[in-house]
Write an enzyme that holds these catalytic residues in place. Sequence first.
Site, mmCIF file in Angstrom:
data_model
loop_
_atom_site.group_PDB
_atom_site.id
_atom_site.type_symbol
_atom_site.label_atom_id
_atom_site.label_comp_id
_atom_site.label_asym_id
_atom_site.label_seq_id
_atom_site.Cartn_x
_atom_site.Cartn_y
_atom_site.Cartn_z
ATOM 1 N N CYS A 41 -2.886 11.205 0.215
ATOM 2 C CA CYS A 41 -1.815 9.909 0.610
ATOM 3 C C CYS A 41 -0.612 9.651 -0.133
ATOM 4 O O CYS A 41 0.724 9.785 0.791
ATOM 5 C CB CYS A 41 -2.646 8.813 -0.705
ATOM 6 S SG CYS A 41 -4.422 9.099 0.016
ATOM 7 N N LYS A 88 2.677 11.463 2.427
ATOM 8 C CA LYS A 88 3.050 10.468 3.664
ATOM 9 C C LYS A 88 3.010 9.341 3.097
ATOM 10 O O LYS A 88 4.010 8.933 4.372
ATOM 11 C CB LYS A 88 1.534 10.866 4.554
ATOM 12 C CG LYS A 88 1.254 11.885 4.440
ATOM 13 C CD LYS A 88 1.928 13.600 5.348
ATOM 14 C CE LYS A 88 1.141 15.132 5.436
ATOM 15 N NZ LYS A 88 2.468 15.818 5.947
ATOM 16 N N LYS A 138 0.819 -1.240 0.164
ATOM 17 C CA LYS A 138 -0.306 -0.202 0.106
ATOM 18 C C LYS A 138 1.105 1.179 0.244
ATOM 19 O O LYS A 138 0.859 2.177 -0.980
ATOM 20 C CB LYS A 138 -1.210 -0.126 1.248
ATOM 21 C CG LYS A 138 -1.638 1.268 1.404
ATOM 22 C CD LYS A 138 -2.463 1.609 -0.115
ATOM 23 C CE LYS A 138 -3.254 2.864 0.420
ATOM 24 N NZ LYS A 138 -3.676 3.459 -0.541
ATOM 25 N N ARG A 191 -1.394 23.586 -14.562
ATOM 26 C CA ARG A 191 -1.969 22.526 -14.411
ATOM 27 C C ARG A 191 -2.288 22.339 -16.227
ATOM 28 O O ARG A 191 -3.241 21.373 -16.447
ATOM 29 C CB ARG A 191 -3.044 22.230 -13.547
ATOM 30 C CG ARG A 191 -3.106 22.220 -12.583
ATOM 31 C CD ARG A 191 -2.378 20.973 -11.736
ATOM 32 N NE ARG A 191 -2.339 20.938 -10.512
ATOM 33 C CZ ARG A 191 -1.293 19.877 -10.006
ATOM 34 N NH1 ARG A 191 -1.140 19.231 -10.238
ATOM 35 N NH2 ARG A 191 -1.617 20.600 -8.797
HETATM 36 N N1 SAJ Z 1 -1.495 14.531 -9.286
HETATM 37 C C1 SAJ Z 1 0.446 15.335 -10.166
HETATM 38 N N2 SAJ Z 1 0.291 14.354 -11.832
HETATM 39 C C2 SAJ Z 1 -0.687 13.858 -11.759
HETATM 40 C C3 SAJ Z 1 -1.714 12.889 -10.996
HETATM 41 C C4 SAJ Z 1 -1.704 13.259 -9.181
HETATM 42 O O1 SAJ Z 1 0.956 16.428 -10.252
HETATM 43 O O2 SAJ Z 1 0.030 12.613 -12.928
HETATM 44 C C5 SAJ Z 1 -0.717 15.196 -7.741
HETATM 45 C C6 SAJ Z 1 -2.348 15.960 -7.803
HETATM 46 O O3 SAJ Z 1 -2.843 16.778 -8.782
HETATM 47 C C7 SAJ Z 1 -2.349 15.940 -6.149
HETATM 48 C C8 SAJ Z 1 -1.804 15.119 -6.056
HETATM 49 O O4 SAJ Z 1 -1.184 14.488 -7.009
HETATM 50 O O5 SAJ Z 1 -2.163 16.828 -5.772
HETATM 51 C C9 SAJ Z 1 -2.168 13.622 -5.904
HETATM 52 O O6 SAJ Z 1 -3.131 13.109 -6.345
HETATM 53 P P1 SAJ Z 1 -4.085 11.670 -6.679
HETATM 54 O O7 SAJ Z 1 -4.063 11.037 -8.368
HETATM 55 O O8 SAJ Z 1 -2.529 10.705 -6.398
HETATM 56 O O9 SAJ Z 1 -5.071 11.416 -5.769
HETATM 57 P P2 SAJ Z 1 -4.991 10.655 -4.163
HETATM 58 O O10 SAJ Z 1 -4.016 10.904 -3.767
HETATM 59 O O11 SAJ Z 1 -6.637 11.365 -3.933
HETATM 60 O O12 SAJ Z 1 -4.956 8.775 -4.665
HETATM 61 C C10 SAJ Z 1 -4.180 8.364 -4.767
HETATM 62 C C11 SAJ Z 1 -4.895 6.787 -5.533
HETATM 63 N N3 SAJ Z 1 -3.880 5.927 -5.694
HETATM 64 C C12 SAJ Z 1 -4.078 5.867 -6.974
HETATM 65 O O13 SAJ Z 1 -4.273 6.134 -7.321
HETATM 66 C C13 SAJ Z 1 -2.619 4.836 -6.934
HETATM 67 C C14 SAJ Z 1 -6.332 6.805 -4.887
HETATM 68 O O14 SAJ Z 1 -6.635 4.987 -5.729
HETATM 69 C C15 SAJ Z 1 -5.467 6.192 -3.419
HETATM 70 O O15 SAJ Z 1 -7.395 5.121 -3.320
HETATM 71 C C16 SAJ Z 1 -5.010 7.298 -3.147
HETATM 72 O O16 SAJ Z 1 -4.085 7.340 -2.980
HETATM 73 C C17 SAJ Z 1 -4.771 7.013 -1.313
HETATM 74 O O17 SAJ Z 1 -5.998 6.556 -0.541
HETATM 75 O O18 SAJ Z 1 -3.958 5.732 -1.142
#
Ligand code: SAJ
Length: 459
Positions: free
Chosen positions: A275, A278, A217, A436
Amino acid sequence: RTVGVFGMGYVGIPAALLFADAPGIEHVYGFQRDSATSGYKIAMLNRGESPLKGEEPGLEDLLQKVVSSGTFSCTPDFSKVAGCDAVTLAIQTPFKDSKDLLPDFTPLIEAIRNVGRHLTPGSLVVLESTITPGTTAGMAREILEEESGLVAGEDFALAHAPERVMVGRLLRNIREHDRCVGGIDEVSTARAVDLYSRVLTTGQVIPMTATAAEVTKTAENTFRDLQIAAVNQLALYCEAMGINVYDVRDGIASIKGEGITRAILWPGAGVGGHCLTKDTYHLERGVQVLGGELDYPEGRESLYTLARGINDFMPAHMLRLTESALAQVGKTLNGAKIALLGWAFLNDSDDARNTPAEPFYEAAIAAGAEVAVHDPWVDPATAAGVPAGLSRDLEGVLAGADAVVVFAGHREYRGLVADEVKGLCGCVHPAIVDGRNVIDAEAWIDAGFAYRGIGRGDK
Ligand code: SAJ
């Protein structure tokens, strides 16, 4: 078979409802502390009303179905754990301060204690919260044994089953995602596999040890953070070399050959959320708890903490781009009015946890700028750390702005019209900074804007 679920939140509620609707499960207790802040959920859930904000397709229908059929009830009475064959814990691990590297485990520890106090032989306990590797077989096992007087592995089974749900598709994710499930021993793993196999429809259960599941995870999100850092670093290089990172990204993403696929994510104004910001620290703390040393080349820090550093640098880079665009039109940050568009950490989301917009906001004000913040999704009344001036009035936020800075790729910003925005800014050459990739650079430059964009070294 009776199941108990601790933590009536984004993870616990859909999990409890799916267990209640699963074959072979007669009743599910949703355990919820009757506290001042969240006790209201008990009555709501028992009335068939979801306390979750935002749209969750199918959730309220399923809740009403299992409540009226009597297979689900929410209760603050933890003694009912004694009648449960299995108890899962989906307790949030919040951060007292977003600057903390690791979360506050107090709520989770309290829930584990409550389970231990009423645990009976033959039960299965499963932790779903994201936790530091080593926690299930370590701290959780110790607390459960201490409170119950039972022996883990012999008298009760213990496992970890991390979740990866995205808000807005909770039920679908739990039913469809493959699921890692890890026990402290073979029997515990088998018991947990049996339990989760009942709720998954298309997803597969992937058995492993509890510690491997904890690492899976935290490593999954650590890798995602690393991939984002990789493309953010590339964006900075492209700016220095005067080229467009999105051309390079398209080129890389399109390289296909015998089974070759290049995963390349999106550069941006930074990484927020609970997520990715951290889980790297969970993973590396786990190495110290279980392995002793974070092992890497002499004198170097770990690749993953370097990646965290790059992603956490992006808001500062956004400020440099803003300063550069303002300078192009003879202005400085000091005395400038900045319209910050997008407080949420994610596009089209109301979640503002650890938003990268916050360090930008603080640094811009420290540099003497006045910052008006717009976000059509974030609810000023409930979101974390929202600046006083958060507004949903886009025209009001844009009025008189010297610089417009896009931090979240909300759909509302993809349709902005350069001339209309310029009219609202009220100056001949406003600045626009795109964090973005939602702004058509050529059109806005033609309209008279001083343009900067992450990775847009070609402009
Ligand atoms: N981000 C970027 N570039 C990208 C993708 C994301 O800059 O290509 C940024 C986003 O703007 C955001 C951050 O990263 O600020 C996190 O984005 P995220 O899409 O990872 O959103 P989370 O953190 O809410 O969700 C992730 C997801 N994990 C995956 O997609 C593998 C989600 O499925 C998990 O449930 C969650 O972490 C978690 O609970 O761990």
